[in-house]
Design an enzyme around this catalytic site. Structure first.
Site, PDB file in Angstrom:
ATOM      1  CE  LYS A 158      49.429  36.285  44.099  1.00  0.00           C
ATOM      2  NZ  LYS A 158      50.116  36.233  42.812  1.00  0.00           N
TER       3      LYS A 158
HETATM    4  N1  PPE Z   1      53.742  32.598  39.743  1.00  0.00           N
HETATM    5  C1  PPE Z   1      53.505  33.929  39.898  1.00  0.00           C
HETATM    6  C2  PPE Z   1      54.646  34.861  39.817  1.00  0.00           C
HETATM    7  C3  PPE Z   1      52.198  34.365  40.137  1.00  0.00           C
HETATM    8  O1  PPE Z   1      51.976  35.658  40.308  1.00  0.00           O
HETATM    9  C4  PPE Z   1      51.135  33.435  40.181  1.00  0.00           C
HETATM   10  C5  PPE Z   1      49.725  33.900  40.414  1.00  0.00           C
HETATM   11  C6  PPE Z   1      51.436  32.065  40.023  1.00  0.00           C
HETATM   12  C7  PPE Z   1      52.744  31.692  39.804  1.00  0.00           C
HETATM   13  C8  PPE Z   1      50.380  30.998  40.134  1.00  0.00           C
HETATM   14  O2  PPE Z   1      49.950  30.862  41.461  1.00  0.00           O
HETATM   15  P1  PPE Z   1      48.486  30.360  41.828  1.00  0.00           P
HETATM   16  O3  PPE Z   1      47.545  31.444  41.446  1.00  0.00           O
HETATM   17  O4  PPE Z   1      48.534  30.114  43.283  1.00  0.00           O
HETATM   18  O5  PPE Z   1      48.248  29.121  41.050  1.00  0.00           O
HETATM   19  N2  PPE Z   1      49.426  35.164  39.857  1.00  0.00           N
HETATM   20  C9  PPE Z   1      48.243  35.893  40.305  1.00  0.00           C
HETATM   21  C10 PPE Z   1      48.262  37.330  39.810  1.00  0.00           C
HETATM   22  C11 PPE Z   1      47.860  37.584  38.400  1.00  0.00           C
HETATM   23  C12 PPE Z   1      47.659  39.063  38.089  1.00  0.00           C
HETATM   24  O6  PPE Z   1      47.919  39.452  36.941  1.00  0.00           O
HETATM   25  O7  PPE Z   1      47.216  39.822  38.962  1.00  0.00           O
HETATM   26  C13 PPE Z   1      46.971  35.163  39.971  1.00  0.00           C
HETATM   27  O8  PPE Z   1      46.944  34.298  39.088  1.00  0.00           O
HETATM   28  O9  PPE Z   1      45.972  35.431  40.630  1.00  0.00           O
END
Ligand code: PPE
Length: 305
Positions: A158
């Site tokens: 990330k």
């Molecule tokens: N894909 C991406 C690209 C992504 O950034 C997130 C989280 C997910 C999938 C889902 O992952 P999880 O949160 O572990 O279920 N995105 C983060 C950032 C959002 C933002 O705008 O800042 C979040 O949801 O915290």
């Protein structure tokens, strides 16, 4: 505007929110190499709890490993610092953002002895795609921007800089009047949203993009897969196409920020009957019951503050 809280944890100290500053020549600000997490805490009957804290901390360290950043704290120290930051800010419900970044001192692409810094900020953050979106579903569009290729970016990590791609996709979608984008991978299959994983339901089977694709290893994705299994819903992690998405009976996004958000329309095609379907609603309900501690199951996913 972000709603300020009192303190931000920076390299081991709690610093007043307004004083949590860094130098303009901070390396990560220029080149985008930082790794971060997004975590939520919820107010339940027994007070505030952080959802899947260990898993988020582990992912932060995995991201750092992939991009060869040495976080100068142990995972336990980071988890403890997160709990402490939520506690001192008296945050009942909201969002937690740990960020590891390359500090001030050297410039250029090859830095060897740069200091890796870590900050943890928390603030109240309501629904990501709107209350109405959570209830009734959102309208999305397939983006003209592709998700990172696995040989261009290390997509399990990330990494801050990757979110330029996400912002381009999101901006394009919003300015065309949609609520969110869906990105294809470079082979043309559905990958994920700019900040969410994606699921569809067809003929009773719950499908999501496989981990062999270029997606982030979402913790909410894994949560939903586990809940589906426990609810005897058939699951399949396999690639699917844009028209599979158009023809889905149900579709939804998952993410820490987005939680479980139903999708009711894609590129002008109504999904199912245009309202959140039964499997989406069932999983969304289980998810919110668990995060708010309203059920005895999966108490192990909650860290009480
Ligand atoms: N894909 C991406 C690209 C992504 O950034 C997130 C989280 C997910 C999938 C889902 O992952 P999880 O949160 O572990 O279920 N995105 C983060 C950032 C959002 C933002 O705008 O800042 C979040 O949801 O915290």
């Amino acid at each position: 505007m972000i709603q300020a809280t009192s303190f931000i944890w920076m390299d081991g100290q709690l610093v007043p929110w307004e004083e949590a500053k860094i130098h303009v020549l901070t390396h990560s600000l220029h080149y985008g190499l930082g790794v971060f997490e997004g975590i939520r805490c919820y107010k339940g009957d027994e007070g505030t709890a952080i959802f899947r804290l260990e898993e988020h901390t582990e992912r932060l360290f995995r991201s750092a490993k992939v991009v060869q950043m040495e976080i100068p704290f142990s995972p336990k120290e980071v988890s403890d610092a997160i709990v402490e930051t939520v506690r001192v800010n008296k945050l009942e419900e909201g969002y937690i953002r740990p960020l590891a970044y390359i500090g001030y001192g050297e410039m250029g692409l090859y830095v060897k002895d740069a200091k890796i810094q870590l900050s943890i900020a928390v603030w109240p953050w309501g629904t990501y795609l709107g209350e109405e979106g959570l209830r009734s579903g959102i309208r999305v569009t397939v983006s003209s921007f592709a998700r990172h290729h696995v040989n261009i970016s290390l997509t399990r990590a990330k990494v801050s800089g990757y979110y330029v791609n996400s912002q381009l996709a999101k901006r394009e979608a919003k300015e065309a009047g949609f609520d969110e984008a869906v990105l294809l991978d470079t082979a043309g299959f559905i990958a994920e949203g700019p900040g969410e994983n994606i699921f569809i339901v067809r003929k009773g089977v719950l499908k999501t993009t496989p981990m062999s694709s270029s997606i982030l290893e979402g913790i909410t994705r894994e949560t939903i897969l586990q809940l589906a299994e426990e609810n005897n819903i058939k699951i399949s992690e396999e690639r699917f196409t844009r028209d599979d998405l158009y023809l889905a009976d149900e579709a939804f996004f998952t993410g820490t920020a987005a939680e479980v958000t139903p999708i009711r329309e894609v590129d002008g095609r109504m999904i199912g009957s245009g309202v959140p379907g039964p499997i989406t609603k069932q999983l969304q309900k289980s998810f919110f019951n668990i995060v708010r501690g309203k059920t005895p199951s999966h108490r192990d996913w909650l860290t009480q503050v």
